[in-house]
Design a protein around this motif. Structure first.
Motif, mmCIF file in Angstrom:
data_model
loop_
_atom_site.group_PDB
_atom_site.id
_atom_site.type_symbol
_atom_site.label_atom_id
_atom_site.label_comp_id
_atom_site.label_asym_id
_atom_site.label_seq_id
_atom_site.Cartn_x
_atom_site.Cartn_y
_atom_site.Cartn_z
ATOM 1 N N LEU A 145 -44.038 -15.491 -24.401
ATOM 2 C CA LEU A 145 -42.741 -15.425 -23.704
ATOM 3 C C LEU A 145 -42.263 -13.976 -23.680
ATOM 4 O O LEU A 145 -41.730 -13.490 -22.687
ATOM 5 N N LYS A 146 -42.480 -13.290 -24.804
ATOM 6 C CA LYS A 146 -42.085 -11.886 -24.905
ATOM 7 C C LYS A 146 -42.912 -11.020 -23.935
ATOM 8 O O LYS A 146 -42.416 -10.030 -23.403
ATOM 9 N N ASP A 147 -44.164 -11.424 -23.737
ATOM 10 C CA ASP A 147 -45.050 -10.632 -22.871
ATOM 11 C C ASP A 147 -44.811 -10.873 -21.382
ATOM 12 O O ASP A 147 -45.313 -10.123 -20.554
ATOM 13 N N THR A 148 -44.100 -11.941 -21.041
ATOM 14 C CA THR A 148 -43.987 -12.267 -19.609
ATOM 15 C C THR A 148 -42.562 -12.274 -19.065
ATOM 16 O O THR A 148 -42.376 -12.363 -17.855
ATOM 17 N N VAL A 149 -41.558 -12.239 -19.947
ATOM 18 C CA VAL A 149 -40.172 -12.299 -19.445
ATOM 19 C C VAL A 149 -39.391 -11.097 -19.967
ATOM 20 O O VAL A 149 -39.364 -10.840 -21.165
ATOM 21 N N ILE A 150 -38.757 -10.366 -19.047
ATOM 22 C CA ILE A 150 -37.929 -9.210 -19.438
ATOM 23 C C ILE A 150 -36.478 -9.559 -19.131
ATOM 24 O O ILE A 150 -36.161 -10.093 -18.059
ATOM 25 N N ASP A 151 -35.611 -9.248 -20.058
ATOM 26 C CA ASP A 151 -34.197 -9.596 -19.905
ATOM 27 C C ASP A 151 -33.551 -8.792 -18.766
ATOM 28 O O ASP A 151 -33.874 -7.620 -18.552
ATOM 29 N N ILE A 152 -32.627 -9.459 -18.086
ATOM 30 C CA ILE A 152 -31.890 -8.805 -16.995
ATOM 31 C C ILE A 152 -31.213 -7.529 -17.511
ATOM 32 O O ILE A 152 -31.195 -6.503 -16.838
ATOM 33 N N GLY A 153 -30.702 -7.606 -18.735
ATOM 34 C CA GLY A 153 -30.025 -6.449 -19.335
ATOM 35 C C GLY A 153 -30.953 -5.250 -19.535
ATOM 36 O O GLY A 153 -30.510 -4.111 -19.648
ATOM 37 N N ASP A 154 -32.261 -5.504 -19.568
ATOM 38 C CA ASP A 154 -33.224 -4.404 -19.716
ATOM 39 C C ASP A 154 -33.888 -4.088 -18.379
ATOM 40 O O ASP A 154 -35.030 -3.614 -18.333
ATOM 41 N N GLY A 155 -33.224 -4.443 -17.308
ATOM 42 C CA GLY A 155 -33.764 -4.159 -15.974
ATOM 43 C C GLY A 155 -34.732 -5.229 -15.504
ATOM 44 O O GLY A 155 -35.455 -5.041 -14.528
ATOM 45 N N GLY A 156 -34.775 -6.359 -16.198
ATOM 46 C CA GLY A 156 -35.733 -7.419 -15.866
ATOM 47 C C GLY A 156 -35.121 -8.533 -15.034
ATOM 48 O O GLY A 156 -34.218 -8.315 -14.222
#
Ligand code: GLC
Length: 468
Positions: free
Chosen positions: A399-410
């Motif tokens: 999950l960490k490898d495939t999803v980036i948080d909106i707050g981090d530009g994801g």
């Protein structure tokens, strides 16, 4: 190059979880890269094996603790599968309806591996690599390297993929006679913590081992249900290769299980039509954000926290709807079922496994919840991205490898801990995001473009095969 994949699951023949999807898709993508695969799995008495033709490819006998069992190798012919699949059948042992949950599991796993190797020997079949998936087939590297009966197969390299290190298949040394004969000086290769541990034996004896995401590989070196020391010491042959998804099956433009197909250009109307179908079915207000959970109702997936999350969110704030699909621990199932009455109109659950409904949920919900405590890779977040559904995940494993948080530009919503508060807070963040429809729709389009297909990872496995 010729690869033998061996596993207890392969979609659409038999599926309990992500393992089936991986074993089904990887050979398909490898075929496109000129790598020929044969999948060998057990025979199950189910609809799929009933409706498709089986062709006998050989038979023989194996010995299990002094008792002889006759095995049959059946090739299954189905237009749905572009590579060869052979099923190992042993009457009254490997011919069950379900995959797991039987008392004689160790006998079934051992008999399967013996029959497969016996057939290879009899028919003189060789492969460049035997690729074993999970503990059910992870004794093969030990069998071919240390047991006289199968020693002629030892020139074949082996890869063991760990899809989930929680399950190791341990059993007491009292059952050692189930195994083929081997020199007692090699007992240490089978043993871990006083038990015969098939996963540990595979880790020790396979030519290469890998797990299904880079982050899970690092996590396993710290915590692998007792195997962390072993994984650290074998780290020179250990890698992390991220799973992919089969984008032919998981394609909202062609998926026949959806009410309305859609692509990036019409994602808003397409998803709305599918959401409407879910809302009608479960009595939800279509204007509220809809959250989905699809998965086994077990501790690993943090399913035990869901009841409190639903209560926390729906008692304070009725501005969303939640839908759960899955089965697992009876206690969790009961708790979740109770919520249906309490939060009628805002909550619904379907206890069971329903492939068709799962597709509609990926397409119809606005957000998918994956608060897993442990997630070696996770495929659901990748399915959800492809269907324009924003994933809410705990930062762990794949999950960490495939999803980036909106707050981090994801493009997703991530939280650190598997706690009721972290999950609830993420849901509140999602409700806020939903209020800003302009950004919400932009993200929907953005995530549908992400390429999580097997193309990249299938090549990585081929590089791994070539290296050995
Ligand atoms: C297991 C893991 C899951 C992974 C799947 C396929 O089911 O729990 O995270 O995606 O195997 O590798």
């Amino acid at each position: 190059m010729k690869i033998l994949h061996t596993s207890f699951e392969c979609h659409p023949i038999a599926k309990a979880g992500g393992l089936a999807d991986v074993v089904s898709a990887l050979p398909k993508y490898q075929l496109a890269l000129d790598v020929e695969s044969l999948v060998v799995m057990p025979f199950y008495k189910n609809l799929f094996t009933d409706k498709n033709k089986l062709k006998n490819m050989g038979n023989g006998t194996i010995n299990l603790n002094g008792v002889e069992f006759k095995y049959f190798i059946e090739k299954i012919n189905s237009e749905e599968i572009p590579y060869s699949v052979c099923l190992v059948r042993i009457d009254n042992l490997i011919d069950t309806e379900h995959i797991y949950g039987y008392e004689d599991e160790k006998e079934r796993y051992i008999a399967f591996q013996k029959a497969l190797l016996d057939w290879l020997l009899k028919c003189n079949l060789t492969f460049d690599v035997i690729h074993c998936h999970d503990h059910h087939t992870s004794l093969i590297p030990f069998f071919i390297n240390y047991c006289n009966e199968y020693i002629k197969l030892k020139d074949m390299a082996t890869v063991l993929t760990i899809h989930n290190a929680q399950y190791q298949g341990q059993f007491s040394h009292d059952y050692i006679n189930l195994l083929p004969d081997f020199s007692i000086e090699n007992i240490g290769l089978l043993d871990w913590d006083g038990f015969v541990n098939p996963l540990a034996a595979g880790i020790k004896c396979a030519t290469r081992i890998n797990t299904v995401s880079p982050t899970y590989m690092e996590e396993l070196k710290e915590n692998a249900c007792g195997l962390e020391g072993l994984l650290q010491s074998e780290s020179n042959k250990f890698s992390g290769i991220l799973n992919g998804i089969d984008t032919c099956i998981w394609n909202p433009e062609t998926d026949r299980l959806l009410l309305r197909n859609y692509k990036i250009s019409n994602v808003t109307s397409g998803k709305r039509a599918n959401k409407l179908a879910l809302c009608k079915k479960y009595g939800f207000n279509k204007d509220l954000p809809l959250f989905g959970f699809i998965g086994r109702l077990v501790y690993e997936k943090s399913a035990d926290l869901l009841t409190d999350v639903v209560k926390e969110v729906l008692l304070k704030n009725k501005n969303c709807n939640i839908l759960i699909l899955g089965s697992g621990y009876e206690e969790i199932e009961k708790e979740i079922t109770k919520l249906k009455k309490e939060f009628k109109g805002n909550f619904h659950s379907y206890i069971g496994f329903d492939e068709e409904l799962s597709h509609l949920i990926y397409a119809g919900v606005d957000f998918l919840l994956m608060p897993s405590r442990i997630e070696p890779c996770g495929l659901n977040q990748m399915y959800s991205l492809r269907y324009g559904t924003i994933p809410i995940v705990r930062r762990t494993g794949g999950l960490k490898d495939t999803v980036i948080d909106i707050g981090d530009g994801g493009f997703g919503i991530c939280h650190e801990r598997a706690s009721v508060w972290d999950i609830t807070y993420s849901i509140y963040r999602a409700i806020d995001l939903y209020k800003n429809q302009k950004i919400f729709r932009k993200i929907q389009k953005q995530i549908m473009k992400i390429d999580n297909s097997w193309s990249k990872s299938a090549k990585k496995y081929i590089d791994l095969y070539k290296s050995i």
